[in-house]
Design an enzyme around this catalytic site. Structure first.
Site, PDB file in Angstrom:
ATOM      1  N   ASN A  12       1.443  -1.419   0.158  1.00 31.30           N
ATOM      2  CA  ASN A  12       0.001   0.041  -0.038  1.00 31.30           C
ATOM      3  C   ASN A  12       1.127   1.124   0.061  1.00 31.30           C
ATOM      4  O   ASN A  12       1.545   1.987   1.043  1.00 31.30           O
ATOM      5  CB  ASN A  12      -1.013  -0.626   0.653  1.00 31.30           C
ATOM      6  CG  ASN A  12      -1.645   1.066   2.023  1.00 31.30           C
ATOM      7  OD1 ASN A  12      -1.789   1.870   0.600  1.00 31.30           O
ATOM      8  ND2 ASN A  12      -2.202   1.384   2.953  1.00 31.30           N
ATOM      9  N   TRP A  13       1.059   1.896  -0.959  1.00 29.26           N
ATOM     10  CA  TRP A  13       1.553   3.041  -1.147  1.00 29.26           C
ATOM     11  C   TRP A  13       1.744   3.686  -0.279  1.00 29.26           C
ATOM     12  O   TRP A  13       1.697   5.069  -0.524  1.00 29.26           O
ATOM     13  CB  TRP A  13       1.985   3.732  -2.611  1.00 29.26           C
ATOM     14  CG  TRP A  13       2.838   2.806  -3.491  1.00 29.26           C
ATOM     15  CD1 TRP A  13       3.070   1.365  -3.370  1.00 29.26           C
ATOM     16  CD2 TRP A  13       2.927   2.474  -4.544  1.00 29.26           C
ATOM     17  NE1 TRP A  13       4.271   0.438  -4.260  1.00 29.26           N
ATOM     18  CE2 TRP A  13       4.128   1.156  -5.591  1.00 29.26           C
ATOM     19  CE3 TRP A  13       3.043   3.873  -5.919  1.00 29.26           C
ATOM     20  CZ2 TRP A  13       4.919   1.324  -6.591  1.00 29.26           C
ATOM     21  CZ3 TRP A  13       3.659   3.781  -7.337  1.00 29.26           C
ATOM     22  CH2 TRP A  13       3.963   2.029  -7.633  1.00 29.26           C
ATOM     23  N   LYS A  14       0.107   3.821  -0.248  1.00 30.91           N
ATOM     24  CA  LYS A  14      -0.592   5.402   0.139  1.00 30.91           C
ATOM     25  C   LYS A  14      -0.250   6.961  -0.849  1.00 30.91           C
ATOM     26  O   LYS A  14       0.032   6.127  -1.520  1.00 30.91           O
ATOM     27  CB  LYS A  14      -0.291   5.602   2.068  1.00 30.91           C
ATOM     28  CG  LYS A  14      -0.113   4.384   2.535  1.00 30.91           C
ATOM     29  CD  LYS A  14      -0.020   4.410   3.882  1.00 30.91           C
ATOM     30  CE  LYS A  14      -0.147   3.255   4.468  1.00 30.91           C
ATOM     31  NZ  LYS A  14       0.250   3.228   5.998  1.00 30.91           N
ATOM     32  N   HIS A  99      -9.771   1.136   5.649  1.00 34.93           N
ATOM     33  CA  HIS A  99      -7.965   0.386   5.120  1.00 34.93           C
ATOM     34  C   HIS A  99      -8.248   2.022   6.627  1.00 34.93           C
ATOM     35  O   HIS A  99      -9.302   3.054   6.391  1.00 34.93           O
ATOM     36  CB  HIS A  99      -7.205   1.600   5.168  1.00 34.93           C
ATOM     37  CG  HIS A  99      -5.876   1.879   5.002  1.00 34.93           C
ATOM     38  ND1 HIS A  99      -5.533   2.568   5.861  1.00 34.93           N
ATOM     39  CD2 HIS A  99      -4.767   1.109   4.709  1.00 34.93           C
ATOM     40  CE1 HIS A  99      -3.834   2.273   6.651  1.00 34.93           C
ATOM     41  NE2 HIS A  99      -3.781   1.616   6.143  1.00 34.93           N
ATOM     42  N   GLU A 101      -6.921   4.173   7.900  1.00 32.20           N
ATOM     43  CA  GLU A 101      -5.771   6.514   7.232  1.00 32.20           C
ATOM     44  C   GLU A 101      -7.556   6.212   7.077  1.00 32.20           C
ATOM     45  O   GLU A 101      -8.326   8.407   7.203  1.00 32.20           O
ATOM     46  CB  GLU A 101      -5.292   5.561   6.636  1.00 32.20           C
ATOM     47  CG  GLU A 101      -3.749   5.616   7.725  1.00 32.20           C
ATOM     48  CD  GLU A 101      -2.508   4.752   7.334  1.00 32.20           C
ATOM     49  OE1 GLU A 101      -2.232   4.732   5.102  1.00 32.20           O
ATOM     50  OE2 GLU A 101      -1.851   4.548   7.868  1.00 32.20           O
ATOM     51  N   GLU A 169      -5.018  -4.989  10.849  1.00 26.71           N
ATOM     52  CA  GLU A 169      -4.338  -3.779  10.513  1.00 26.71           C
ATOM     53  C   GLU A 169      -3.852  -3.233  12.255  1.00 26.71           C
ATOM     54  O   GLU A 169      -5.160  -2.625  12.264  1.00 26.71           O
ATOM     55  CB  GLU A 169      -3.928  -2.954  10.003  1.00 26.71           C
ATOM     56  CG  GLU A 169      -3.765  -3.709   8.924  1.00 26.71           C
ATOM     57  CD  GLU A 169      -2.935  -2.739   7.168  1.00 26.71           C
ATOM     58  OE1 GLU A 169      -1.490  -2.529   6.853  1.00 26.71           O
ATOM     59  OE2 GLU A 169      -3.543  -1.304   7.270  1.00 26.71           O
ATOM     60  N   GLY A 175       3.071   2.084  10.590  1.00 33.81           N
ATOM     61  CA  GLY A 175       4.574   3.301  11.111  1.00 33.81           C
ATOM     62  C   GLY A 175       4.620   3.464  12.054  1.00 33.81           C
ATOM     63  O   GLY A 175       5.587   4.765  12.153  1.00 33.81           O
ATOM     64  N   SER A 214       3.462  -2.101  10.489  1.00 32.03           N
ATOM     65  CA  SER A 214       5.149  -2.400  10.803  1.00 32.03           C
ATOM     66  C   SER A 214       6.278  -3.446  10.134  1.00 32.03           C
ATOM     67  O   SER A 214       6.907  -4.407  10.801  1.00 32.03           O
ATOM     68  CB  SER A 214       5.570  -1.750  11.683  1.00 32.03           C
ATOM     69  OG  SER A 214       5.138  -0.491  11.872  1.00 32.03           O
ATOM     70  N   GLY A 235       3.331  -1.221   4.576  1.00 28.14           N
ATOM     71  CA  GLY A 235       3.000   0.388   3.848  1.00 28.14           C
ATOM     72  C   GLY A 235       4.368   0.728   3.279  1.00 28.14           C
ATOM     73  O   GLY A 235       5.369   0.818   2.169  1.00 28.14           O
ATOM     74  N   GLY A 236       5.304   1.509   4.461  1.00 24.92           N
ATOM     75  CA  GLY A 236       6.450   1.920   4.327  1.00 24.92           C
ATOM     76  C   GLY A 236       7.465   1.233   3.650  1.00 24.92           C
ATOM     77  O   GLY A 236       8.152   1.914   2.141  1.00 24.92           O
TER      78      GLY A 236
HETATM   79  P1  13P Z   1       3.038   0.050   7.433  1.00 22.11           P
HETATM   80  O1  13P Z   1       3.515  -0.535   6.890  1.00 22.11           O
HETATM   81  O2  13P Z   1       4.382   2.081   7.184  1.00 22.11           O
HETATM   82  O3  13P Z   1       3.073   0.669   8.758  1.00 22.11           O
HETATM   83  O4  13P Z   1       2.187   0.307   7.058  1.00 22.11           O
HETATM   84  C1  13P Z   1       0.782  -0.917   7.148  1.00 22.11           C
HETATM   85  C2  13P Z   1       0.070  -0.131   6.191  1.00 22.11           C
HETATM   86  O5  13P Z   1      -0.998   0.666   6.712  1.00 22.11           O
HETATM   87  C3  13P Z   1      -0.097  -0.957   5.264  1.00 22.11           C
HETATM   88  O6  13P Z   1      -2.040  -0.427   4.508  1.00 22.11           O
END
Ligand code: 13P
Length: 255
Positions: A12-14, A99, A101, A169, A175, A214, A235-236
């Protein structure tokens, strides 16, 4: 892992990436198609404005792509939103819904998430339905209650192993570099599996349940070894080809 279920590692590149992401995607394709595709599925979720480009960069590769959200309606006066059919038109085959977020930033309810998943299915997309507890909910011992409520409210009737993936999640792990204890991940995933089997029978037994929060190359192997962890939503670490491929490698080494 769950025997018989092929894991999927999803990135997920956000709100990251640009037309310059092509070189990173090229590296992913080279690394994935040569040695990983047999053991692990890979999917990437760029920002929707990059989806058509990403799909063209992936053309001929086994890596799938999709969007990070869709509207519950297929068209209309919804400024700034995108419809599931548009994701298909851009070359996507999947979409994230619910998600945390979006639940937090856009106040999305379980009902809205379920409506988005239904819209995704209408367009033939696989819905990655995200659930997870807040830090305060974990601290007060409410994790499993929250998961039960989100599963009941966000996953529509008709979910199958083909049209739905569940992503667990924990919001406090996203993050932050914090990851729950393996026993906590195991408990949550076992609980999710039980709920899915009770509601969907065999479809629930074979639906993929991803862990997200993470995930890095260094902890992916340990997470993947946990029962009912059928992949990762990253994510990251999905923003660097080396890290994302490193996570896939950890999964491959388990199979
Ligand atoms: P991180 O891997 O950056 O913690 O993000 C997880 C995430 O929200 C994937 O959708």
């Amino acid at each position: 892992m769950t025997p018989e279920i092929k894991p999927v590692v999803a990135g997920n590149w956000k709100m990251n990436g640009s037309s310059n992401s092509q070189s990173m995607v090229r590296e992913l394709v080279a690394g994935y198609d040569q040695k990983l595709q047999g053991q692990v599925d890979m999917a990437i979720f760029p920002p929707s404005i990059l989806l058509a480009q990403t799909a063209s960069w992936l053309s001929g590769s086994k890596i799938s792509c999709g969007a990070q959200d869709c509207h519950a309606n297929q068209s209309g006066a919804h400024t700034g939103d995108i419809a599931a059919d548009m994701i298909v038109d851009a070359g996507g085959t999947m979409v994230l819904v619910g998600h945390s977020e979006r639940r937090v930033d856009h106040n999305e309810s379980n009902d809205e998430v379920a409506a988005k998943a239904r819209a995704a299915w209408q367009s033939g997309l696989t819905a990655f339905i995200c659930i997870g507890e807040l830090e305060a909910e974990r601290r007060s011992g409410k994790t499993l209650d929250v998961l039960a409520e989100q599963l009941a409210g966000s996953v529509p009737d008709g979910a199958t192993a083909a049209n739905a993936v569940i992503a667990y999640e924990p919001v406090w792990a996203i993050g932050t570099g914090l990851v729950p204890e393996a026993s906590d991940v195991e408990e949550a995933h076992a609980f999710i599996r039980k709920q899915l089997v009770e509601r969907f029978g065999n479809a629930g037994a074979t639906m993929r349940i991803l862990y997200g929060g993470s995930v890095k190359p260094g902890n992916a192997g340990e997470l993947m070894a946990i029962n009912n962890v059928d992949g990762a939503l990253v994510g990251g670490a999905s923003l660097k080809a080396e890290d994302f491929l490193g996570i896939c490698e950890a999964y491959r080494n388990m199979t």
